[in-house]
Scaffold this motif. Sequence first.
Motif, PDB file in Angstrom:
ATOM      1  N   GLN A 123      -6.167   6.695   3.655  1.00  0.00           N
ATOM      2  CA  GLN A 123      -6.338   8.096   3.283  1.00  0.00           C
ATOM      3  C   GLN A 123      -7.487   8.728   4.047  1.00  0.00           C
ATOM      4  OE1 GLN A 123      -4.163   9.789   1.176  1.00  0.00           O
ATOM      5  NE2 GLN A 123      -5.235  11.502   2.156  1.00  0.00           N
ATOM      6  N   THR A 127       0.840  -1.182   0.000  1.00  0.00           N
ATOM      7  CA  THR A 127       0.000   0.000   0.000  1.00  0.00           C
ATOM      8  C   THR A 127       0.883   1.243   0.000  1.00  0.00           C
ATOM      9  OG1 THR A 127      -0.010   0.156   2.416  1.00  0.00           O
ATOM     10  CG2 THR A 127      -1.732  -1.195   1.384  1.00  0.00           C
ATOM     11  N   GLU A 128       0.236   2.400   0.014  1.00  0.00           N
ATOM     12  CA  GLU A 128       0.961   3.626   0.288  1.00  0.00           C
ATOM     13  C   GLU A 128       1.575   3.516   1.688  1.00  0.00           C
ATOM     14  OE1 GLU A 128       1.458   6.280  -1.803  1.00  0.00           O
ATOM     15  OE2 GLU A 128       0.555   4.907  -3.268  1.00  0.00           O
ATOM     16  N   ASN A 139      -5.594   1.354   1.024  1.00  0.00           N
ATOM     17  CA  ASN A 139      -5.193   2.714   0.671  1.00  0.00           C
ATOM     18  C   ASN A 139      -6.335   3.703   0.883  1.00  0.00           C
ATOM     19  OD1 ASN A 139      -2.494   2.437  -0.031  1.00  0.00           O
ATOM     20  ND2 ASN A 139      -2.955   1.876  -2.147  1.00  0.00           N
TER      21      ASN A 139
END
Length: 282
Positions: A251, A129-130, A247
């Motif tokens: 966020q 993932t980020e 993700n």
Amino acid sequence: MTTAIKSKSKWAVLSVALSGLMLAACNNSSEAPAASDSTAASNAEGTEQAIRIATESSYKPLSYTDADGKLIGFEIDLINALCDEMKAKCDVTSQEWDGLIPGLQAKKFDAIIAGMSITPERLQKVDFTEPYLSNGLILVAKKGDEVSVADDFSDVSVGAQRATIAAQYIEETHPKAKLNLYDTQENAYLDLTSGRIRALFSDKVTAAYWLTSEEGQAFEQKGEEFNTDDTMGIAVRKGDELAAKFNTALQALKDSGKYDEISAPYFGTSNTAAAAQAAAAQ
């Protein structure tokens, strides 16, 4: 660690400010369930299956156990919040570090959240993932001991956790070093305090936390933090759509301020202040 390598890649972690958050979206246990396909979808009866998440429970302040054996720490709080945001049932299990990526590939679990850095070597085996946290390396030794990262350590015993960014760094930059490798960070600290090794290369997040403990009072960080371009991400199997779902949830936590609430007790307002502020929050 790639061998699976523990630490991070090239993104920056958000600044954090508020107080800790503990959400109850996950069921923590110490044994992994049997292998099966990805659990992000519903089963044949239409009942949503659990997302099985693996961590390593010897890595303060990210993931560790309390006196009752319950999983606690920044990553456990983050997992709870992510699963709550995703409205998903999650089962969290503790695994040996060396078995994390093989276990993921064998479908013993669906994701790894265990201080795992995003590296080119790992990206050949898993998707990430980020990033959710950044980190660097430090050298730790007894107060007053004149050692530094510039030494070649050819006549000094040094340590690192096996298959980590710290271990890889020593092997690549100090080929003559008398290097001792450990299965867990805790065992490395034991040998450092007993004098079996003279210095320890480690992730700053966990080593700085240890320096605030009773056992770490006789030791100190030697020199500046280095290798600071590493970041941690959530690992999933190659091509698994679960990465996108994580993700989106990550966020959302950042946008809502919940990520900051989770991070603040552990890391304060900067990554380099992580350990001292994490210890103060306990």
